[in-house]
Motif scaffolding. Structure first.
Motif, short mmCIF file in Angstrom:
data_model
loop_
_atom_site.label_atom_id
_atom_site.label_comp_id
_atom_site.label_asym_id
_atom_site.label_seq_id
_atom_site.Cartn_x
_atom_site.Cartn_y
_atom_site.Cartn_z
N GLU A 174 -8.80 -5.43 2.74
CA GLU A 174 -8.08 -4.20 2.92
C GLU A 174 -6.81 -4.15 2.16
O GLU A 174 -5.89 -5.43 2.32
CB GLU A 174 -8.01 -4.08 4.28
CG GLU A 174 -9.23 -3.62 5.12
CD GLU A 174 -9.41 -3.38 6.73
OE1 GLU A 174 -8.13 -3.17 7.10
OE2 GLU A 174 -10.13 -3.88 7.23
N ASN A 176 -4.06 -2.55 3.08
CA ASN A 176 -2.91 -2.88 4.07
C ASN A 176 -2.68 -4.26 4.36
O ASN A 176 -1.46 -4.51 4.34
CB ASN A 176 -3.20 -1.94 5.23
CG ASN A 176 -4.45 -2.16 5.95
OD1 ASN A 176 -5.48 -2.23 5.38
ND2 ASN A 176 -4.12 -2.71 7.17
N ASP A 194 8.09 4.06 14.08
CA ASP A 194 7.49 5.15 14.66
C ASP A 194 7.61 4.92 16.28
O ASP A 194 6.62 5.14 17.18
CB ASP A 194 6.01 5.04 14.52
CG ASP A 194 5.77 5.54 13.06
OD1 ASP A 194 6.50 6.50 12.64
OD2 ASP A 194 4.58 5.24 12.29
N THR B 16 -2.23 5.54 17.64
CA THR B 16 -2.44 6.27 16.47
C THR B 16 -3.18 5.39 15.46
O THR B 16 -3.48 4.31 15.68
CB THR B 16 -0.98 6.71 16.01
OG1 THR B 16 -1.30 7.42 14.75
CG2 THR B 16 -0.39 5.10 15.47
N THR B 17 -3.68 6.20 14.41
CA THR B 17 -4.38 5.29 13.40
C THR B 17 -3.57 5.43 12.01
O THR B 17 -3.08 6.96 11.82
CB THR B 17 -5.86 5.82 12.96
OG1 THR B 17 -6.53 5.41 14.42
CG2 THR B 17 -6.54 4.93 11.69
N TYR B 18 -3.10 4.61 11.38
CA TYR B 18 -2.21 4.72 10.17
C TYR B 18 -3.13 5.27 9.11
O TYR B 18 -4.30 4.87 9.33
CB TYR B 18 -1.52 3.60 9.89
CG TYR B 18 -0.46 3.06 10.98
CD1 TYR B 18 0.78 3.65 10.92
CD2 TYR B 18 -0.86 2.04 11.91
CE1 TYR B 18 1.75 3.37 12.15
CE2 TYR B 18 0.23 1.38 12.80
CZ TYR B 18 1.31 2.46 13.02
OH TYR B 18 2.06 2.00 13.90
N ASN B 19 -2.43 5.63 7.91
CA ASN B 19 -3.21 5.68 6.83
C ASN B 19 -4.08 4.70 6.07
O ASN B 19 -5.17 4.68 5.44
CB ASN B 19 -2.18 6.23 5.62
CG ASN B 19 -1.50 7.44 5.78
OD1 ASN B 19 -2.11 8.38 6.54
ND2 ASN B 19 -0.51 7.79 5.31
N SER B 20 -3.37 3.69 6.50
CA SER B 20 -3.98 2.21 5.94
C SER B 20 -5.34 2.01 6.74
O SER B 20 -6.17 1.16 6.20
CB SER B 20 -3.17 1.25 6.21
OG SER B 20 -3.18 0.97 7.85
N GLY B 21 -5.80 2.89 7.69
CA GLY B 21 -7.05 2.61 8.61
C GLY B 21 -6.86 1.76 9.72
O GLY B 21 -7.62 1.78 10.44
N SER B 23 -5.37 0.60 13.35
CA SER B 23 -4.96 1.39 14.62
C SER B 23 -3.50 0.86 15.31
O SER B 23 -3.69 -0.48 15.37
CB SER B 23 -6.05 1.74 15.35
OG SER B 23 -7.13 2.40 14.75
N LYS B 163 -1.41 -3.95 16.52
CA LYS B 163 -2.01 -3.55 15.27
C LYS B 163 -3.38 -4.33 14.99
O LYS B 163 -3.39 -5.23 14.98
CB LYS B 163 -1.16 -3.64 14.01
CG LYS B 163 -0.14 -2.56 13.66
CD LYS B 163 0.50 -2.75 12.52
CE LYS B 163 1.42 -1.73 12.28
NZ LYS B 163 2.25 -2.04 11.00
N SER B 165 -8.04 -3.57 13.93
CA SER B 165 -8.99 -2.69 13.28
C SER B 165 -9.94 -2.75 14.32
O SER B 165 -10.17 -3.74 14.95
CB SER B 165 -9.51 -3.57 12.05
OG SER B 165 -8.38 -3.18 11.09
#
Ligand code: SF4
Lengths: 216, 466
Positions: A174, A176, A194, B16-21, B23, B163, B165
């Motif tokens: 991935e 990221n 955030d 939330t889920t980030y743009n990267s996928g 969460s 964080k 997945s």
């Protein structure tokens, strides 16, 4: 992905350990978990296989009985940056010390056909790249690596491993996670940018599920 | 859309889920122990941060603590200077930040995964983390509970979130009634033998079926505890009346608040049409007591079976079998029942709860341990388990049989304290990992249930429980 400098390429000698299910207790035995530091684990990597005697935290490798049959004790593998192994590498205990030991020894990439979930995650926090290849591809590299010392080049942006001009292996990871390897990003700093979304979530949860907070 | 229990827990905690996928998941509870927390506290201090929600955290020393302590013992009494530093460090960090700790002198001290549920800190539907892979234990309460690394411990302290997945869903259905002498430890070992130690990688396993419905919370904890040995960092059982009865007995929350919570807890189950990425069904009535022979929990067979022969095994497994047999000192064609044991360890977060100790005590009551056994120890999972066992006279039963009755901690599960195997000693152990050197350099571990370990102490060999 844009980046400056040459960190997009990792080059190094490959050391191979032909075993399935190498657990984190093998990567670093319990004894060395007594350290309260995050660095200094290089002499204890694969301790049970690297030495013929039992060690203690703080002991120098010069005072140990070296197992000269073990690959990492032999030149040039003692300078390997890439570790090649089989299935389910890093299963077992969640100890991040296993990744710290690999990192401190100088291993930057681990190639296996699968990894333990927690270990896989821990790698990215410490700039060690775990690469999953098919069992067939792993076999191919093993065959060559068992005959001669090989150097591989791992291209992070192209997500491929290059060996000589003709052999290439593509891998998936991935983006990221890859960015963490390249930039060495710190998750705490990133998440706290955030902060407000966590505060909002938590306030809502306190109202909806008060039993979670009843002891606060 | 139909959801699994894991999906529901995920949704409930999803921030939330980030743009990267990836969460961000909210974390309700974090357990801390002395081994995987010092570097996390150091990181927190370096960043000038404090724990986000203090009371989400509960700490206790367990891995390093000696199990022969007696009444005047405190952390300064720990003889191993390096172990002492970690225990003292935990104490300092907890004091500095104001985190609740059950220290080495507390009656509530014990293995984190034993004390969490027993003190009512583990509640159904929570997300629970700890820098320890056996955090999956708490999944027995319908918690999304998982082991994390030290960097993540720091992240949870600082942000109350993690964080991650999303995992895939796997269902394991255990139906039927187990035979006499067969416990939940045998059932989960059997499962690992079937799916392998990587079988659950990338998945959350939900355990269900009539067998699971019938068993106690202690037995469910044993199963979820070992989900990680099948590769799954999350194991789950949907909360039911057994769960709620346990929680009501152990929680200090008011009955009003528990009534409110219960309305939510009963909704925590997979929808009837929920889909799982993997599914397996097992009839437990055919399972015999299981004992491991090798150096991975998947190297497990019926207690009376012949240990696999590398020559007649599939090519890709031959080397693993050879290496393991070599390490374990097993001759060709030997059976498990041919092996002579040196030590017995009853304890660990898998099998050190009151129910485990009762089962083992029944098996040894009125008997004596074999003269071949150098030492057999019983290590209760917590101060409260110890107290309860003593009030039932179990300590006397064990001691009369020749066992040594110890103080709570992880002990010989991983040998970070003085309880270790010597090279080549063979141990019957109720713990969860038979990895090379796990119980001491070159030590040989055979995993089994408390009943089987107790009987091994009596006979000096693995024997038939019935
Ligand atoms: S008892 Fe063993 S497995 Fe459980 S937390 Fe302690 S060391 Fe880990």
């Amino acid at each position: 992905m844009k980046i400056q400098g040459n960190e997009l390429q990792i080059k190094g000698i490959v050391a191979h350990i032909d075993r399935d299910n190498i657990d984190t207790d093998q990567i670093i035995p319990t004894e060395y978990l007594k350290s309260i530091k995050k660095f200094g684990f290089e002499d204890y990597l694969f301790d049970g296989w690297r030495y013929l005697d039992g060690g203690r935290l703080g002991m120098s490798k010069n005072d140990r009985k070296i197992n000269s049959d073990f690959i990492l004790n032999n030149s040039p593998f003692d300078t390997a940056a890439i570790l090649l192994t089989r299935d389910n590498f890093g299963c077992g205990s969640s100890r991040e010390h296993a990744v710290w030991a690999l990192r401190d020894f100088g291993i930057k990439v681990v190639i296996a056909s699968s990894f333990g979930d927690i270990f896989y995650n821990n790698c990215f926090k410490n700039k060690v790249l775990p690469i999953v290849l098919s069992k067939g591809d792993i076999d191919k590299i093993f065959k060559i690596s068992e005959k001669e010392v090989i150097e591989l080049s791992v291209s992070l942006d192209a997500k491929k491993i290059v060996f000589s001009d003709t052999i290439e292996f593509k891998f998936e990871v991935e983006n990221n996670l890859l960015e963490r390897i390249i930039y060495g990003l710190d998750d705490v700093d990133m998440t706290l940018k955030d902060k407000q979304i966590i505060i909002d979530f938590e306030q809502n949860r306190m109202l909806e599920k008060p039993w979670i907070y009843a002891n606060d | 859309m139909s959801k699994t229990l894991y999906d529901k827990l995920w949704d409930e905690h999803h921030i939330t889920t980030y743009n990267s996928g990836e969460s961000l998941l909210y974390i309700d509870r974090q357990y801390l122990h002395e081994v995987t927390s010092p570097q996390a506290f150091e990181g927190l201090t370096k960043k000038g941060l404090v724990p986000w929600r203090l009371n989400a955290n509960i700490a206790t020393p367990d891995h390093n603590v000696p199990t022969e302590r007696g009444s005047d013992f405190n952390m300064e009494s720990i003889e191993d200077e390096i172990s002492k530093i970690q225990v003292v460090e935990l104490d300092k960090n907890c004091n500095k930040f104001g985190i609740k700790q059950f220290d080495i002198t507390s009656i509530n001290q014990g293995i984190v995964h034993v004390i969490g549920p027993e003190l009512g800190y583990t509640l159904p539907g929570m997300t629970i983390v700890c820098g320890d892979s056996h955090t999956s234990t708490h999944g027995a309460f319908g918690c999304l509970a998982m082991g994390i690394g030290t960097s993540e411990v720091e992240h949870v302290l600082a942000t109350q979130s993690l964080k991650v997945s999303k995992l895939k869903n796997m269902q394991v259905v255990f139906n039927g009634t187990s035979s006499k002498g067969v416990t939940s430890k045998d059932i989960v070992l059997y499962l690992i033998g079937q799916i392998g130690t990587a079988g659950g990688n990338g998945h959350a396993i939900e355990f269900s079926g009539s067998y699971i419905e019938d068993i106690s919370m202690e037995a469910r904890m044993t199963i979820c505890n070992m989900a990680i040995e099948g590769g799954a960092k999350v194991g789950l059982v949907a909360p039911d009346i057994t769960t709620i009865d346990y929680v009501r007995k152990h929680s200090e929350l008011s009955s009003e608040i528990l009534d409110l919570a219960e309305q939510h807890w009963v909704s925590l189950k997979s929808d009837p049409n929920a889909t799982f990425d993997k599914k397996i069904e097992i009839d437990v009535s055919k399972i015999k007591p299981q004992v491991t022979w090798g150096t991975s929990p998947e190297m497990v067979i019926d207690f009376d079976a012949i240990i696999p022969n590398p020559d007649s095994s599939p090519q890709d497994n031959r080397k693993n079998i050879e290496l393991a047999k070599n390490y374990m000192g097993i001759e060709p064609d030997q059976k498990l029942t041919d092996l002579k044991f040196d030590r017995v360890f009853i304890g660990s977060c898998t099998n050190s709860r009151i129910e485990d100790l009762r089962e083992a005590a029944i098996a040894v009551d009125g008997k004596k341990i074999s003269i071949n056994i150098i030492e057999a120890i019983v290590v209760p999972g917590s101060g409260l388990v110890k107290q309860q066992a003593e009030s039932e006279g179990l300590d006397k039963i064990f001691e009369d049989a020749g066992f040594i009755w110890r103080d709570p901690g992880c002990s010989m599960c991983l040998g970070m304290n003085p309880d270790q195997l010597k090279p080549h000693e063979r141990c019957a152990s109720t713990s969860n990992r038979n990895f090379e050197g796990r119980q001491g350099n070159l030590g040989r571990t055979h995993l089994m249930s408390p009943v089987m370990a107790a009987l091994t102490a009596i006979h000096g060999t693995v024997s038939n429980p019935s």
